[in-house]
Design a protein around this motif. Structure first.
Motif, PDB file in Angstrom:
ATOM      1  N   TYR A 454      45.310  51.818  48.624  1.00 56.11           N
ATOM      2  CA  TYR A 454      45.874  50.289  48.427  1.00 56.11           C
ATOM      3  C   TYR A 454      45.282  49.633  47.433  1.00 56.11           C
ATOM      4  O   TYR A 454      45.519  49.802  46.012  1.00 56.11           O
ATOM      5  CB  TYR A 454      45.526  49.784  49.831  1.00 56.11           C
ATOM      6  CG  TYR A 454      46.527  50.419  50.858  1.00 56.11           C
ATOM      7  CD1 TYR A 454      47.693  49.550  51.168  1.00 56.11           C
ATOM      8  CD2 TYR A 454      46.083  51.498  51.684  1.00 56.11           C
ATOM      9  CE1 TYR A 454      48.692  50.410  52.344  1.00 56.11           C
ATOM     10  CE2 TYR A 454      47.002  52.078  52.501  1.00 56.11           C
ATOM     11  CZ  TYR A 454      48.316  51.400  52.946  1.00 56.11           C
ATOM     12  OH  TYR A 454      49.003  51.916  53.876  1.00 56.11           O
ATOM     13  N   GLU A 455      44.325  48.669  47.508  1.00 59.14           N
ATOM     14  CA  GLU A 455      43.983  47.700  46.443  1.00 59.14           C
ATOM     15  C   GLU A 455      42.335  47.793  46.334  1.00 59.14           C
ATOM     16  O   GLU A 455      41.809  47.242  45.568  1.00 59.14           O
ATOM     17  CB  GLU A 455      44.216  46.238  46.799  1.00 59.14           C
ATOM     18  CG  GLU A 455      45.713  45.726  46.732  1.00 59.14           C
ATOM     19  CD  GLU A 455      45.835  44.346  46.902  1.00 59.14           C
ATOM     20  OE1 GLU A 455      45.046  43.665  46.911  1.00 59.14           O
ATOM     21  OE2 GLU A 455      47.120  43.982  47.198  1.00 59.14           O
ATOM     22  N   ALA A 456      42.057  49.139  46.790  1.00 57.62           N
ATOM     23  CA  ALA A 456      40.606  49.338  46.397  1.00 57.62           C
ATOM     24  C   ALA A 456      40.124  49.576  45.145  1.00 57.62           C
ATOM     25  O   ALA A 456      41.080  49.791  44.175  1.00 57.62           O
ATOM     26  CB  ALA A 456      40.318  50.679  47.132  1.00 57.62           C
ATOM     27  N   ARG A 457      39.018  49.113  44.462  1.00 62.46           N
ATOM     28  CA  ARG A 457      38.399  49.222  43.358  1.00 62.46           C
ATOM     29  C   ARG A 457      37.086  49.579  43.176  1.00 62.46           C
ATOM     30  O   ARG A 457      36.200  49.497  44.118  1.00 62.46           O
ATOM     31  CB  ARG A 457      38.360  47.749  42.668  1.00 62.46           C
ATOM     32  CG  ARG A 457      39.899  47.107  42.414  1.00 62.46           C
ATOM     33  CD  ARG A 457      39.873  45.801  41.704  1.00 62.46           C
ATOM     34  NE  ARG A 457      41.033  45.126  41.437  1.00 62.46           N
ATOM     35  CZ  ARG A 457      41.517  43.900  40.736  1.00 62.46           C
ATOM     36  NH1 ARG A 457      40.180  43.401  40.086  1.00 62.46           N
ATOM     37  NH2 ARG A 457      42.696  43.642  40.944  1.00 62.46           N
ATOM     38  N   SER A 458      36.812  50.272  41.921  1.00 55.77           N
ATOM     39  CA  SER A 458      35.399  50.831  41.806  1.00 55.77           C
ATOM     40  C   SER A 458      34.321  49.747  41.459  1.00 55.77           C
ATOM     41  O   SER A 458      34.911  48.453  41.036  1.00 55.77           O
ATOM     42  CB  SER A 458      35.401  52.040  40.618  1.00 55.77           C
ATOM     43  OG  SER A 458      35.565  51.161  39.462  1.00 55.77           O
ATOM     44  N   ASP A 459      32.957  50.051  41.633  1.00 55.65           N
ATOM     45  CA  ASP A 459      32.229  48.880  41.128  1.00 55.65           C
ATOM     46  C   ASP A 459      32.480  48.384  39.870  1.00 55.65           C
ATOM     47  O   ASP A 459      31.992  47.179  39.328  1.00 55.65           O
ATOM     48  CB  ASP A 459      30.777  49.403  41.458  1.00 55.65           C
ATOM     49  CG  ASP A 459      30.116  49.237  42.765  1.00 55.65           C
ATOM     50  OD1 ASP A 459      30.872  48.585  43.592  1.00 55.65           O
ATOM     51  OD2 ASP A 459      29.219  50.227  43.197  1.00 55.65           O
ATOM     52  N   LEU A 460      32.463  49.452  38.973  1.00 55.50           N
ATOM     53  CA  LEU A 460      33.080  49.157  37.467  1.00 55.50           C
ATOM     54  C   LEU A 460      34.174  48.150  37.357  1.00 55.50           C
ATOM     55  O   LEU A 460      34.280  47.311  36.629  1.00 55.50           O
ATOM     56  CB  LEU A 460      33.228  50.384  36.683  1.00 55.50           C
ATOM     57  CG  LEU A 460      33.357  50.220  35.265  1.00 55.50           C
ATOM     58  CD1 LEU A 460      32.195  49.281  34.479  1.00 55.50           C
ATOM     59  CD2 LEU A 460      33.484  51.700  34.580  1.00 55.50           C
ATOM     60  N   GLU A 461      35.257  48.553  37.916  1.00 48.02           N
ATOM     61  CA  GLU A 461      36.402  47.783  37.845  1.00 48.02           C
ATOM     62  C   GLU A 461      36.033  46.305  38.303  1.00 48.02           C
ATOM     63  O   GLU A 461      36.531  45.377  37.965  1.00 48.02           O
ATOM     64  CB  GLU A 461      37.566  48.371  38.542  1.00 48.02           C
ATOM     65  CG  GLU A 461      38.014  49.891  37.962  1.00 48.02           C
ATOM     66  CD  GLU A 461      38.535  49.456  36.290  1.00 48.02           C
ATOM     67  OE1 GLU A 461      39.211  48.508  35.970  1.00 48.02           O
ATOM     68  OE2 GLU A 461      37.798  50.268  35.613  1.00 48.02           O
ATOM     69  N   ILE A 462      35.242  46.252  39.392  1.00 49.73           N
ATOM     70  CA  ILE A 462      35.190  44.896  39.663  1.00 49.73           C
ATOM     71  C   ILE A 462      34.375  44.066  38.990  1.00 49.73           C
ATOM     72  O   ILE A 462      34.577  42.937  38.778  1.00 49.73           O
ATOM     73  CB  ILE A 462      34.484  45.087  41.409  1.00 49.73           C
ATOM     74  CG1 ILE A 462      35.286  45.502  42.138  1.00 49.73           C
ATOM     75  CG2 ILE A 462      33.911  43.606  41.642  1.00 49.73           C
ATOM     76  CD1 ILE A 462      34.433  46.192  43.670  1.00 49.73           C
ATOM     77  N   ALA A 463      33.244  44.565  38.258  1.00 52.93           N
ATOM     78  CA  ALA A 463      32.451  44.141  37.114  1.00 52.93           C
ATOM     79  C   ALA A 463      33.244  43.598  36.194  1.00 52.93           C
ATOM     80  O   ALA A 463      33.371  42.571  35.716  1.00 52.93           O
ATOM     81  CB  ALA A 463      31.352  45.184  37.045  1.00 52.93           C
ATOM     82  N   ARG A 464      34.195  44.457  35.717  1.00 54.87           N
ATOM     83  CA  ARG A 464      35.057  44.050  34.610  1.00 54.87           C
ATOM     84  C   ARG A 464      36.076  42.865  34.732  1.00 54.87           C
ATOM     85  O   ARG A 464      36.177  42.030  34.184  1.00 54.87           O
ATOM     86  CB  ARG A 464      35.830  45.129  34.132  1.00 54.87           C
ATOM     87  CG  ARG A 464      35.093  46.494  33.724  1.00 54.87           C
ATOM     88  CD  ARG A 464      36.048  47.953  33.260  1.00 54.87           C
ATOM     89  NE  ARG A 464      36.714  47.464  32.120  1.00 54.87           N
ATOM     90  CZ  ARG A 464      38.239  48.069  32.060  1.00 54.87           C
ATOM     91  NH1 ARG A 464      38.432  48.976  32.656  1.00 54.87           N
ATOM     92  NH2 ARG A 464      38.755  47.880  30.836  1.00 54.87           N
ATOM     93  N   SER A 465      36.572  43.074  36.112  1.00 50.93           N
ATOM     94  CA  SER A 465      37.460  41.762  36.431  1.00 50.93           C
ATOM     95  C   SER A 465      36.874  40.726  36.679  1.00 50.93           C
ATOM     96  O   SER A 465      37.194  39.590  36.135  1.00 50.93           O
ATOM     97  CB  SER A 465      38.156  42.532  37.707  1.00 50.93           C
ATOM     98  OG  SER A 465      38.788  43.559  37.746  1.00 50.93           O
ATOM     99  N   LEU A 466      35.820  40.575  37.235  1.00 48.40           N
ATOM    100  CA  LEU A 466      34.754  39.315  37.511  1.00 48.40           C
ATOM    101  C   LEU A 466      34.406  38.739  36.165  1.00 48.40           C
ATOM    102  O   LEU A 466      34.574  37.367  35.864  1.00 48.40           O
ATOM    103  CB  LEU A 466      33.812  39.455  38.630  1.00 48.40           C
ATOM    104  CG  LEU A 466      32.922  38.365  38.774  1.00 48.40           C
ATOM    105  CD1 LEU A 466      33.807  36.984  39.415  1.00 48.40           C
ATOM    106  CD2 LEU A 466      31.727  38.640  39.697  1.00 48.40           C
ATOM    107  N   THR A 467      33.910  39.544  35.385  1.00 47.05           N
ATOM    108  CA  THR A 467      33.471  39.077  34.213  1.00 47.05           C
ATOM    109  C   THR A 467      34.748  38.545  33.380  1.00 47.05           C
ATOM    110  O   THR A 467      34.514  37.478  32.446  1.00 47.05           O
ATOM    111  CB  THR A 467      32.823  40.338  33.261  1.00 47.05           C
ATOM    112  OG1 THR A 467      32.052  40.827  33.987  1.00 47.05           O
ATOM    113  CG2 THR A 467      32.463  39.800  31.768  1.00 47.05           C
TER     114      THR A 467
END
Length: 678
Positions: A454-467
């Protein structure tokens, strides 16, 4: 192979000795099968039960699918929101706190080892990109033992666990590989096939103990005295090489201690190990190379560090340390891991960073004491503190103080239940990653095998998106390089030096199979120890400076409890803390909700098999069912980790840990309880 059927290389990222190589079969975009990777030089194509359960884990009906918001906090009133909404809420709060306090110190994280993939250091990198912030230090598991080895030897050498196959004798001291490191049995059994004898020391009659040629059941926390008794016996019998042992710093003082303060008869009485057991252990060390594997459990007492110093001294003084196949095996974490995380945790040169660091073992207490500014935003990832941490009353108070709690996880649990925002995390099959082990030396790439759930994300993708969102609101608010993809990071982590030690030309070579990191060969000269004296130190000046005993010696435990039963909480076979809960393949409930007790202790309390009981102390209580264990010594009860067991932990610290981890370890096994019928 059909395009509809593909096989990918993956790695199990759990906090475990093994870091197993996996081959994942994907049919029409769906993970249908996992099996061991036969090209992995340590795990050799085999997995544990948890590994084989990954297909259920990935598609579990309990997995989090979307970002969720809870309002009010703790109410259970959850609302599905979009990633854009979640990231906007977080970014707005971070910027608001920055403007209010003049820095990002009010923002912090509590992250541990739920996923030990190197790219999961993105969480730490994301916060470092904010400049000043609040972080964690310390270690739950092995800090006391790491300090002990440093006081004895300085920088400790790497010990390749595969060399255990060359041992002529093996001592498994407080470790249960039948539960926690099943692949090491391959190397243990190779040695046994060539005649090596196996001796197991443990308070519990474990499946590993059942495999030993000799089993010594020891009273908890007295292992250091057993090591001293063996050295007393060897020295008294003239079985130590006098020229050799006198080259160890502090030998004369140590010999006086053995002669004057160690009694074999008293040691037998205190440890519960009979005199013939002490002699049998001594004889093991006279069969070099003798391999000694020290587990993490025996340093989870208030005297844990001093215990490891004593066992290490036994290994060194019997001339086993520098023998191929012999020596002391503990952990390669501090020696291997830093080679592989240079980029995520490197300083951001463009910012003057103030890192306010809290002891992870006492995070909530220390966070509550913070001023100027107080902690107001907490990010929790790869950790379920409400299932693992001690002193839960402080966590409850801290949560009331926080303005925003963000938890990244795959499933709902005790901690997500208290969050404002829950972000769905990816499994290892839904992301690229890079893995090293804290035990063996094999390095492997984890391939992205399937699309995210579904909409799960890795820690790296979350960090990239939030930045990206932060910098869109406030240019240059974060210096985290959000344009870097997972493969960009992998390429940078595999520096020319690491590639050379792996014997490959490019990171892409790891897509073919895992590779073993070459190490500098351990020197055989006793003068190579990186201590203040250049020798193995039975007497450590640095230990004395840190208000610890300078001399290797048995340190009695600090015991002050009105409860009669010591609680031991070892790892279970089918779970790591709260991970893998609820998987039908593993059928956990029956074993994880029981308390094991000695027959006489049960009779004294009028308890019978399968009775419903309350296990309690002044900190909390748990409901369990009785399992009577005739092999369990009197005065002990055993409960698996998880399911609120942590409510009963005493919050005590080990004697060491500050030197290598920045804080003392957790003395989990210095906890005492009572059991009564419900």
């Amino acid at each position: 192979m059909s395009e509809d059927l593909q096989v990918f290389h993956n790695v199990c990222p759990r906090n475990c000795y093994e870091t197993c190589g996996i081959l994942s079969t994907v049919e029409n975009g769906r993970l249908t099968k996992v099996e061991g990777d036969p090209k992995h030089g340590y795990t050799h194509g085999r997995l544990c039960a948890k590994g084989y359960a990954y297909t259920e884990y990935v598609y579990s009906s309990q997995r989090l699918k979307y970002p969720l918001r809870q309002f009010p906090r703790g109410s259970g009133n959850w609302q599905r929101i979009s990633w854009s909404e979640a990231l906007e809420m977080i970014a707005s709060k971070m910027i608001d706190l920055h403007d209010r306090y003049g820095s990002n110190l009010a923002c912090g994280y509590d992250k541990y080892t739920g996923n030990i993939g190197i790219l999961h250091q993105a969480t730490e990198g994301m916060f470092r990109g904010l400049g000043s912030h609040t972080k964690t230090h310390g270690d739950f598991c092995l800090a006391a033992g790491e300090d002990a080895l440093h006081y004895n030897r300085g920088k400790t050498e790497l010990r390749d666990p595969e060399e255990m196959a060359k041992a002529k004798a093996i001592v498994l001291w407080g470790v249960n590989p039948a539960r926690t490191a099943i692949h090491q049995w391959n190397f243990i059994n190779r040695a046994r096939d060539k005649g090596a004898k196996l001796l197991v020391i443990d308070p519990l009659f474990t499946p590993t103990a059942a495999q030993g040629d000799i089993y010594l059941q020891i009273r908890p926390g007295t292992d250091g005295l057993l090591a001293m008794a063996v050295l007393k016996y060897l020295n008294k019998q003239g079985l130590l090489d006098q020229d050799y042992i006198q080259k160890h710093h502090g030998w004369e003082a140590f010999q006086s201690y053995l002669n004057e303060e160690v009694s074999l008869e008293e040691a037998s009485l205190v440890t519960g190990v009979p005199l013939e057991g002490i002699r049998a252990l001594a004889e093991h060390y006279l069969e070099p190379p003798c391999a000694t594997w020290v587990g993490y459990g025996l340093q989870r007492y208030s005297n844990g560090g001093q215990t490891v110093r004593g066992i290490d001294a036994l290994v060194a003084l019997t001339k086993n340390q520098h023998q191929v196949g012999g020596g002391l095996y503990y952990s390669n974490f501090l020696k291997l891991f830093p080679e592989m995380i240079k980029n995520f945790i490197r300083p951001q040169e463009e910012k003057d960073i103030v890192e306010r660091s809290l002891d992870i073992n006492h995070f909530a207490q220390e966070a509550l004491a913070l001023k100027d500014p107080p902690l107001k935003l907490l990010w929790i990832a790869s950790h379920n503190p409400l299932s693992q941490a001690q002193n839960l009353q402080h966590w409850q108070k801290l949560f009331r103080q926080l303005e925003l709690i963000v938890v990244v996880d795959l499933f709902m649990n005790e901690t997500t239940a208290q969050a404002d925002l829950v972000l769905p995390a990816a499994t290892p099959f839904e992301e690229y990653d890079l893995h090293s082990s804290y035990w063996h030396q094999w390095i492997a790439i984890n391939q992205k095998a399937i699309s995210p759930f579904y909409e799960a994300r890795s820690d790296l993708e979350i960090a990239r998106s939030l930045t990206q969102v932060l910098n869109a609101h406030r240019p240059n608010f974060s210096s985290f390089p959000y344009l870097h993809t997972a493969l960009d990071w992998i390429k940078e982590e595999l520096t020319p030096e690491v590639l050379r030690r792996l014997g490959i030309d490019s990171w892409e070579d790891l897509l073919q199979r895992p590779r073993k990191l070459k190490l500098d060969e351990a020197a055989d000269n006793i003068q190579t120890y990186s201590t203040e004296t250049g020798k193995f130190q039975l007497m450590s000046g640095n230990a004395k400076k840190n208000q610890l005993p300078a001399l290797v010696r048995f340190q009695e435990q600090r015991i002050a409890s009105s409860y009669p039963l010591r609680l031991l909480t070892p790892q279970s076979l089918l779970r790591i803390h709260s991970q893998y809960r609820g998987l039908t393949w593993l059928d956990l409930e029956q074993k994880t909700t029981r308390v094991e007790i000695n027959p006489q202790d049960a009779e004294q309390r009028e308890l019978r098999e399968k009775d419903h009981v309350i296990v309690f102390n002044d900190r909390g209580s748990c409901l369990r069912r009785v399992k009577i264990n005739s092999y369990l010594p009197r005065g002990l009860v055993v409960m698996a980790q998880g399911d609120l067991t942590n409510q009963l932990l005493a919050g005590q610290s080990t004697d060491m840990g500050i030197r290598t981890a920045g804080a003392k370890g957790a003395a989990f096994y210095d906890s005492w309880v009572e059991v009564k019928k419900k």
